[in-house]
Design a protein around this motif. Structure first.
Motif, PDB file in Angstrom:
ATOM      1  N   ILE A  73       0.805  -1.225   0.000  1.00  0.00           N
ATOM      2  CA  ILE A  73       0.000   0.000   0.000  1.00  0.00           C
ATOM      3  C   ILE A  73       0.841   1.280   0.000  1.00  0.00           C
ATOM      4  O   ILE A  73       0.319   2.355   0.300  1.00  0.00           O
ATOM      5  CB  ILE A  73      -1.027   0.038   1.159  1.00  0.00           C
ATOM      6  CG1 ILE A  73      -0.334  -0.036   2.531  1.00  0.00           C
ATOM      7  CG2 ILE A  73      -2.066  -1.050   0.997  1.00  0.00           C
ATOM      8  CD1 ILE A  73      -1.278   0.362   3.685  1.00  0.00           C
ATOM      9  N   HIS A  74       2.114   1.163  -0.395  1.00  0.00           N
ATOM     10  CA  HIS A  74       2.901   2.401  -0.508  1.00  0.00           C
ATOM     11  C   HIS A  74       4.151   2.142  -1.334  1.00  0.00           C
ATOM     12  O   HIS A  74       5.076   1.483  -0.875  1.00  0.00           O
ATOM     13  CB  HIS A  74       3.281   2.923   0.881  1.00  0.00           C
ATOM     14  CG  HIS A  74       3.849   4.306   0.844  1.00  0.00           C
ATOM     15  ND1 HIS A  74       3.149   5.411   1.301  1.00  0.00           N
ATOM     16  CD2 HIS A  74       5.037   4.787   0.402  1.00  0.00           C
ATOM     17  CE1 HIS A  74       3.885   6.499   1.145  1.00  0.00           C
ATOM     18  NE2 HIS A  74       5.040   6.143   0.596  1.00  0.00           N
ATOM     19  N   ALA A  75       4.175   2.648  -2.555  1.00  0.00           N
ATOM     20  CA  ALA A  75       5.376   2.497  -3.383  1.00  0.00           C
ATOM     21  C   ALA A  75       5.421   3.630  -4.404  1.00  0.00           C
ATOM     22  O   ALA A  75       4.388   4.199  -4.767  1.00  0.00           O
ATOM     23  CB  ALA A  75       5.376   1.148  -4.096  1.00  0.00           C
ATOM     24  N   HIS A  76       6.660   3.934  -4.847  1.00  0.00           N
ATOM     25  CA  HIS A  76       6.887   4.969  -5.869  1.00  0.00           C
ATOM     26  C   HIS A  76       7.669   4.345  -7.028  1.00  0.00           C
ATOM     27  O   HIS A  76       8.840   4.660  -7.243  1.00  0.00           O
ATOM     28  CB  HIS A  76       7.663   6.140  -5.261  1.00  0.00           C
ATOM     29  CG  HIS A  76       7.052   6.699  -4.013  1.00  0.00           C
ATOM     30  ND1 HIS A  76       5.875   7.403  -4.024  1.00  0.00           N
ATOM     31  CD2 HIS A  76       7.439   6.631  -2.718  1.00  0.00           C
ATOM     32  CE1 HIS A  76       5.566   7.766  -2.781  1.00  0.00           C
ATOM     33  NE2 HIS A  76       6.491   7.307  -1.967  1.00  0.00           N
ATOM     34  N   PRO A  77       7.015   3.472  -7.784  1.00  0.00           N
ATOM     35  CA  PRO A  77       7.727   2.695  -8.812  1.00  0.00           C
ATOM     36  C   PRO A  77       8.361   3.555  -9.902  1.00  0.00           C
ATOM     37  O   PRO A  77       9.345   3.135 -10.511  1.00  0.00           O
ATOM     38  CB  PRO A  77       6.626   1.812  -9.407  1.00  0.00           C
ATOM     39  CG  PRO A  77       5.551   1.776  -8.366  1.00  0.00           C
ATOM     40  CD  PRO A  77       5.598   3.107  -7.704  1.00  0.00           C
ATOM     41  N   ILE A 119      -1.669   9.867   1.546  1.00  0.00           N
ATOM     42  CA  ILE A 119      -0.873  11.079   1.734  1.00  0.00           C
ATOM     43  C   ILE A 119       0.327  10.744   2.610  1.00  0.00           C
ATOM     44  O   ILE A 119       0.265   9.804   3.407  1.00  0.00           O
ATOM     45  CB  ILE A 119      -1.741  12.198   2.380  1.00  0.00           C
ATOM     46  CG1 ILE A 119      -0.988  13.534   2.436  1.00  0.00           C
ATOM     47  CG2 ILE A 119      -2.237  11.791   3.772  1.00  0.00           C
ATOM     48  CD1 ILE A 119      -1.890  14.720   2.807  1.00  0.00           C
ATOM     49  N   HIS A 120       1.419  11.491   2.425  1.00  0.00           N
ATOM     50  CA  HIS A 120       2.537  11.381   3.362  1.00  0.00           C
ATOM     51  C   HIS A 120       2.264  12.310   4.540  1.00  0.00           C
ATOM     52  O   HIS A 120       1.989  13.495   4.335  1.00  0.00           O
ATOM     53  CB  HIS A 120       3.853  11.797   2.708  1.00  0.00           C
ATOM     54  CG  HIS A 120       4.344  10.854   1.649  1.00  0.00           C
ATOM     55  ND1 HIS A 120       3.935  10.919   0.348  1.00  0.00           N
ATOM     56  CD2 HIS A 120       5.221   9.815   1.717  1.00  0.00           C
ATOM     57  CE1 HIS A 120       4.542   9.960  -0.351  1.00  0.00           C
ATOM     58  NE2 HIS A 120       5.325   9.278   0.459  1.00  0.00           N
ATOM     59  N   ALA A 121       2.374  11.784   5.748  1.00  0.00           N
ATOM     60  CA  ALA A 121       2.208  12.598   6.955  1.00  0.00           C
ATOM     61  C   ALA A 121       2.986  11.967   8.090  1.00  0.00           C
ATOM     62  O   ALA A 121       3.056  10.744   8.194  1.00  0.00           O
ATOM     63  CB  ALA A 121       0.732  12.711   7.333  1.00  0.00           C
ATOM     64  N   GLY A 140       1.243   7.522   4.874  1.00  0.00           N
ATOM     65  CA  GLY A 140       2.643   7.109   4.860  1.00  0.00           C
ATOM     66  C   GLY A 140       3.403   8.238   5.547  1.00  0.00           C
ATOM     67  O   GLY A 140       3.303   9.345   5.071  1.00  0.00           O
ATOM     68  N   HIS A 141       4.015   8.120   6.672  1.00  0.00           N
ATOM     69  CA  HIS A 141       4.317   6.838   7.276  1.00  0.00           C
ATOM     70  C   HIS A 141       3.928   6.826   8.749  1.00  0.00           C
ATOM     71  O   HIS A 141       4.138   5.826   9.401  1.00  0.00           O
ATOM     72  CB  HIS A 141       5.807   6.540   7.110  1.00  0.00           C
ATOM     73  CG  HIS A 141       6.163   6.517   5.639  1.00  0.00           C
ATOM     74  ND1 HIS A 141       6.061   5.380   4.879  1.00  0.00           N
ATOM     75  CD2 HIS A 141       6.559   7.479   4.784  1.00  0.00           C
ATOM     76  CE1 HIS A 141       6.414   5.649   3.616  1.00  0.00           C
ATOM     77  NE2 HIS A 141       6.705   6.909   3.532  1.00  0.00           N
ATOM     78  N   ALA A 142       3.408   7.969   9.208  1.00  0.00           N
ATOM     79  CA  ALA A 142       2.943   8.079  10.607  1.00  0.00           C
ATOM     80  C   ALA A 142       3.969   7.547  11.603  1.00  0.00           C
ATOM     81  O   ALA A 142       3.624   6.884  12.575  1.00  0.00           O
ATOM     82  CB  ALA A 142       1.593   7.394  10.776  1.00  0.00           C
ATOM     83  N   THR A 151       6.532  -0.765   0.178  1.00  0.00           N
ATOM     84  CA  THR A 151       7.940  -0.764  -0.246  1.00  0.00           C
ATOM     85  C   THR A 151       8.239   0.622  -0.783  1.00  0.00           C
ATOM     86  O   THR A 151       8.074   0.874  -1.966  1.00  0.00           O
ATOM     87  CB  THR A 151       8.172  -1.803  -1.356  1.00  0.00           C
ATOM     88  OG1 THR A 151       7.203  -1.551  -2.393  1.00  0.00           O
ATOM     89  CG2 THR A 151       8.009  -3.225  -0.858  1.00  0.00           C
ATOM     90  N   ASP A 152       8.662   1.507   0.096  1.00  0.00           N
ATOM     91  CA  ASP A 152       8.856   2.904  -0.278  1.00  0.00           C
ATOM     92  C   ASP A 152      10.043   3.089  -1.223  1.00  0.00           C
ATOM     93  O   ASP A 152      10.116   4.078  -1.939  1.00  0.00           O
ATOM     94  CB  ASP A 152       9.084   3.716   1.010  1.00  0.00           C
ATOM     95  CG  ASP A 152       8.760   5.187   0.857  1.00  0.00           C
ATOM     96  OD1 ASP A 152       7.956   5.536  -0.016  1.00  0.00           O
ATOM     97  OD2 ASP A 152       9.317   5.991   1.612  1.00  0.00           O
ATOM     98  N   VAL A 153      10.995   2.153  -1.199  1.00  0.00           N
ATOM     99  CA  VAL A 153      12.259   2.297  -1.936  1.00  0.00           C
ATOM    100  C   VAL A 153      12.675   0.938  -2.509  1.00  0.00           C
ATOM    101  O   VAL A 153      12.018  -0.070  -2.239  1.00  0.00           O
ATOM    102  CB  VAL A 153      13.380   2.802  -0.984  1.00  0.00           C
ATOM    103  CG1 VAL A 153      13.024   4.162  -0.418  1.00  0.00           C
ATOM    104  CG2 VAL A 153      13.639   1.816   0.158  1.00  0.00           C
TER     105      VAL A 153
HETATM  106 ZN   LIG Z   1       6.560   7.484   0.099  1.00  0.00          ZN
END
Ligand SMILES: [Zn+2]
Length: 494
Positions: free
Chosen positions: A80-84, A244-246, A281-283, A341-343
């Protein structure tokens, strides 16, 4: 009609029935107790895109049989979180890149200085999607700036795509290494918001039937209150998730305190941003995080009470020397947590291992999280965050998104407790076959839908172009090698 369907001789549409016969181990969903359980020597049957049977000795019609001996069958993993479209280009760059004057985060310096071109973003996405499929991910929340051809590409990959086109009212700006500045352009934010809604509608209509849209105002510190409120309105009205990123960095926490006198989470609550359907993402930097020494301790309860989901991505933060404190506490408090998988690497199985180990280190307690907790987060937690009760579980009626694990792979043996072998040792090495919507997308460890080697070559060339251009964007005009030296000195170069 799906590709898996075929026309019966009688003329009616009959869906192809596939039976994984007598699987050695199955991670099945126990609806009564709302948990995954192991079952042994049972059949897992799907017709078209849906599971139709999970139990012993299926007696119905079968068109294709898969021998289940020496297999572990698990539900497809949910990321539920990636920047492909960007992160694969940072392999060899961001593992050791951080700015101590920014509480270790390298995020801002990297976003400003390292810019991947469009051909690079295309190649990056192909590499990331391949990695994800090969490690058992079947549903992906893709948080990206819109890219031409994006919808067709993610559809072609075979993934179940939750497409989140990003927009914001401001950009980060640096003039030194310790002060985060903002360049506001509200009109650009609004245009991005409107373009995103058009793309989201297109995703919902995509002929693959596997895409849907997510509302994604990119960062809590980069959007105006109005834009955030309107984003929430659209998401809630249309029943779409909002990502959202927070609470992702100490600097962001400090900026939000300066602007509003409260933590990012408490401000988010005040403007109606929290709630079921919102994925943060990512609290990590909530008010009780030890790096903040903040006075209130309300954030975690707010997340739990509102049903807000957290996308937990341990790897990038662990590399900075940071972690969520701690996953066990979030879960016990009742917060919905999924994994991402953020990275690079885009390997959710390795992310599961990190999530387990870091929680125990942080808690100084081996009971802080169980392996079952982690697997639940990577499947049911993600499904709950996305509002989907037909994903992340092997039960009749759920989508036929599943992963076959090779119990004979050396990395799995002995497979006394096969999920433990998978998460703590084998990871993607034992992932043999992957199905999404009943279609094979990985067979015998090979991704069928994309050409990863070809994409990797294009990505390497694009990374070089990105690195060459760093001095034009960096606030000190430094080279990429100055900002992030190689990990060993290069012999012969002074
Ligand atoms: Zn991110």
């Amino acid at each position: 009609m799906s590709v898996a369907s075929h026309r019966a001789s009688g003329g009616g549409v009959v869906e192809k029935v596939t039976c994984i016969r007598a699987a050695d181990w199955v991670v099945a969903w126990d609806e009564t107790n709302r948990r995954h359980v192991y079952r042994r020597h049972i059949d897992v049957v799907f017709a078209g895109s849906r599971l139709v049977f999970v139990g012993p000795q299926f007696t119905g019609r079968v068109d294709e049989t898969i021998d289940g001996r020496a297999l572990l069958v698990i539900p497809g993993l949910i990321d539920i979180h990636a920047h492909p479209t960007t992160e694969p280009a940072f392999k060899g760059v961001r593992e050791t890149h951080g700015v101590p004057e920014m509480y270790m985060s390298g995020l801002y310096e990297r976003v400003v200085g390292f810019r991947l071109d469009e051909a690079g973003r295309q190649a990056a996405a192909e590499v990331a999607y391949s990695e994800l499929l090969a490690s058992g991910v079947t549903s992906l929340l893709d948080l990206s700036a819109p890219l031409p051809g994006w919808l067709d590409l993610i559809a072609r990959s075979g993934l179940r795509g939750f497409v989140a086109p990003g927009y914001a009212s401001a950009r980060w700006h640096l003039e030194n290494n310790h002060e985060l500045k903002f360049q506001w352009d509200e009109a650009a934010g609004r245009r991005g918001f409107e373009a995103a809604q058009r793309l989201i509608a297109e995703a919902d209509r995509h002929p693959s039937g596997r895409l849907s849209g997510v509302v994604y105002p990119a960062q809590i510190d980069l959007c105006t209150e109005n834009l955030l409120r309107e984003s929430v309105d659209v998401a809630r009205r249309t029943g779409r998730p909002l990502a959202i990123h927070a609470a992702q960095s100490v600097l962001e926490f400090q900026v939000m305190v300066q602007r509003h006198g409260k933590s990012p989470i408490q401000w988010a609550h005040e403007i109606g941003l929290l709630g079921a359907g919102t994925i943060l993402g990512h609290a990590i930097f909530i008010d009780e995080h030890s790096w903040l020494h903040w006075g209130s301790h309300r954030d975690l309860d707010l997340l739990a009470e509102t049903g807000t989901a957290v996308a937990h991505c341990p790897t990038p933060f662990a590399r900075y020397g940071q972690t969520l404190e701690h996953l066990g506490r979030y879960l016990r408090r009742g917060v919905v947590v999924g994994l991402g998988t953020d990275v690079s690497p885009h390997n959710l199985l390795e992310e599961m291992r990190w999530a387990a180990v870091l929680a125990r280190i942080t808690a100084e307690d081996i009971t802080a999280v169980t392996t079952a907790d982690i697997f639940h987060a990577a499947t049911i937690g993600g499904a709950q965050a996305l509002g989907r009760d037909d994903l992340g579980r092997l039960v009749p009626g759920a989508k036929a998104d599943l992963v076959l694990i090779d119990l004979t792979d050396a990395s799995m043996v002995p497979a006394r407790d096969p999920l433990s072998s998978l998460i703590y040792t084998a990871a993607e090495r034992a992932v043999r076959d992957v199905y999404v919507d009943g279609h094979a997308v990985v067979a015998n460890r090979k991704v069928l839908t994309l050409d990863r080697a070809d994409a990797a070559g294009r990505l390497a060339a694009a990374q070089q172009r990105m690195l060459d251009a760093v001095p034009h964007h960096d606030y000190l005009g430094r080279s990429a090698d100055t900002i992030v030296p190689l990990c060993l000195p290069l012999d012969g170069v002074s």
